[in-house]
Design an enzyme around this catalytic site. Structure first.
Site, PDB file in Angstrom:
ATOM      1  N   LYS A 162      13.349  24.622 -40.238  1.00 56.60           N
ATOM      2  CA  LYS A 162      12.716  23.921 -41.364  1.00 56.60           C
ATOM      3  C   LYS A 162      13.528  22.675 -41.714  1.00 56.60           C
ATOM      4  CE  LYS A 162      11.111  25.206 -46.060  1.00 56.60           C
ATOM      5  NZ  LYS A 162      10.729  26.418 -46.840  1.00 56.60           N
ATOM      6  N   CYS A 192       6.666  25.108 -43.737  1.00 56.51           N
ATOM      7  CA  CYS A 192       6.399  25.040 -45.183  1.00 56.51           C
ATOM      8  C   CYS A 192       6.558  23.651 -45.819  1.00 56.51           C
ATOM      9  CB  CYS A 192       7.262  26.084 -45.902  1.00 56.51           C
ATOM     10  SG  CYS A 192       6.656  26.416 -47.589  1.00 56.51           S
ATOM     11  N   GLU A 198       5.414  32.025 -42.956  1.00 62.87           N
ATOM     12  CA  GLU A 198       6.841  31.719 -43.107  1.00 62.87           C
ATOM     13  C   GLU A 198       7.625  32.966 -43.531  1.00 62.87           C
ATOM     14  OE1 GLU A 198       7.699  29.164 -46.392  1.00 62.87           O
ATOM     15  OE2 GLU A 198       9.663  28.570 -45.628  1.00 62.87           O
TER      16      GLU A 198
END
Lengths: 376, 376
Positions: B196, B233, B119
């Protein structure tokens, strides 16, 4: 493939690892350590005399100013079926009633408020046979069958909520069978029932031969000690199943199961615990113990020879918390009672975006849905 | 709390457990064993010279008559940021480009078809600081920024799909920032981007200070080697997020992450693996390595003293399969490349009942929803 001779993961690690390493391994595998619960010595004596394991652990929550701790003790029971599977049905049921009565007695002396037994606890897990009789004769009414009346007595006697997973015969709907859990209030009243939502169709788990997917949705039961739900066995593979119980307000979700090594032992430490993390609630994973042999041989859809046993039920019952921590498991090879003290204040909501998912999922299940795929 | 000195769970178990016990522990913790992959000796030499770990594993699927095996090799890269965080931005980015270029070179000699970096791989994970500059200067265009152009060159040179998670500056929408992954085809073309979906608001993860929840839904990318998606994540804590990628057809879901011990190390082996089981796809969990210290001190919302480091990024990248098995993790303390051979035929659907959940979830998110709670 370990059978009864291999006691537990925890016992193996504790025996072999240097202390400093053991601490790190436990931290990675189990999260924040649970404290050992002080249980009465009489309870350990009774457990020893009754030949079952007794373990106690507690989870802590941070102190708050506006809420007092909401402490509840849950009891998880794992056990083998004490009599051979070809014993008359009523004898098998009675022996199981006596066994559970004795373990519940000890749970009461440990201050347990809510107790949960294993899936279809009044019978051997005979669905692997695909035979009708005598196995369907273990089914009974979820409203007033002998097992429910037995559990009502336990509940009243011990002021304890009882979660009783049984094979249900639904007399009002043509005598069909369901895989059901009945929740009985500590007053002795039947609070209601909930049904297994996902039915396996794999290997020896021929359950769809006997009953269908549950039709009661995701009820949650408000008890004096907190809001509870029951996600029966195979439902633990389905994150949406856990989610809906949580969305309906469950603070503790029991997962009474019957599962064997080859299929699921490496998934067992993962799924209920992931559900506790994802849904900010406690989850209680319960599995039966030992081997069950059946009178007639059967095959398993895997090309192997016919045989008479289902495989090894590996016990290993445990409780997981919303912060990802968990208790050690009960053993793989003994009947057991796991007493766990929870502070329900550990349950909280987070960054779910459920509305987005409701919209996307609703689109996705339409027959003409076009998946969101990007191509060159 | 272990830092760099404690190498890995696997190394500790292998060092200390008797062989028979080790086999059982691995069976319970990792499922069906993955085979070691034969990689060229030149690759190991290059890795050793470049001071990074190189490991290779393979998953097997049962042979089928109507489908040939669908074999693909994925590469997961974990690394520390090579330069101090107060080095000029462009130097830090360039050093990271050089590091990744070298590791990707080795991946190419190992036959990797799809590679994924960690990430926000072009920068230190500076969101803990809550400072604007210089950290937002690491952001760049997801269409034609220098990192994307760099990745396009890698893709073309090595005939490799590149998944490049960056901090995106969205020039077409007021220069806002996003936490984005760009997927580049092995032809060198940008296939598209994904953002995300869940942003943490906990401890040092002050990411909502910088960017908002992604607005691109759950795109899946059709590559020459299979359909892939990227769950960045914190999205790994959300089962519905994994689910929607799977429903859109993803066979491999990458989870590039940046996470530290105290918060998540005990969840790390659980969540991506549970997602592989629940969604019948492969999941690839990638974490960065080491400690990152920042020029100015900051606090963490936990009442503790101000400090300059985020905590220890524990690496431990791994791949999990739909059957619940997984590779060992890369180490906790070294840069590393994990090469894994997958047979996509292991991905299959099962007993999901998604329609029921779409209906229930749609009801549940309505403002006037009354949860299904049963009371005495």
């Amino acid at each position: 493939m370990a059978g009864a001779e291999w006691e537990s993961l925890e016992q193996c690690l504790e025996k072999n690892l240097p202390l400093a390493d053991l601490r790190e391994v436990k931290r990675i595998l189990y999260g924040k350590e649970t404290r050992e619960l002080h249980l009465p010595s009489g309870a350990f004596e009774a457990a020893s005399k009754g030949d079952f394991e007794l373990r106690g652990y507690g989870f802590e929550a941070a102190e708050e100013q506006q809420r007092r701790p909401r402490i509840v003790r849950v009891g998880l029971v794992q056990n083998r079926t004490p009599l051979p599977t070809d014993t008359p049905v009523v004898k098998q049921v009675t022996a199981l009633h006596r066994r559970i009565e004795a373990i519940t007695e000890v749970a009461a002396t440990c201050g347990v408020n809510i107790i949960c037994f294993q899936e279809a606890w009044t019978m051997p897990f005979a669905f692997c046979t695909r035979e009708r009789l005598p196995w369907t004769e273990f089914a009974e009414s979820a409203e007033d069958g002998p097992t429910i009346r037995f559990c009502q007595e336990l509940a009243r006697k011990h002021d304890m909520v009882v979660v009783s997973p049984i094979l249900e015969r639904d007399a009002e709907h043509g005598d069909v069978l369901w895989n059901t859990a009945v929740v009985i209030s500590n007053s002795g009243a039947v609070l209601g029932k909930t049904r297994k939502n996902h039915i396996p169709r794999v290997g020896d788990f021929n359950e769809s031969t006997y009953y269908m997917e549950g039709n009661l949705g995701h009820p949650v039961f408000q008890t004096q000690f907190g809001r509870i739900a029951v996600n029966i066995c195979y439902g633990r593979h389905h994150p949406l199943n856990w989610l809906m119980y949580s969305i309906n307000g469950a603070e503790i979700i029991f997962n009474p199961s019957a599962t064997v090594g080859a299929l699921s032992e490496s998934l067992w430490p993962i799924e209920a615990r992931n559900a506790a993390i994802a849904n900010h609630c406690f989850t209680c994973a319960i599995n039966r113990v030992g081997e069950e042999r059946f009178p007639n041989e059967f095959t398993s859809g895997d090309g192997k020879k016919a045989h008479r046993d289902f495989g090894y039920f590996y016990g290993s019952s445990y409780v997981a918390a919303p912060d990802g921590s968990r208790t050690p498991g009960l053993s793989r090879n003994r009947d057991g009672l796991l007493v766990t003290e929870l502070d329900l204040n550990l349950c909280r909501q987070m960054t779910g975006r459920y509305k987005m998912y409701a919209r996307e999922l609703t689109e996705a299940v339409k027959p003409n849905y076009s998946p969101n795929i990007m191509k060159e």
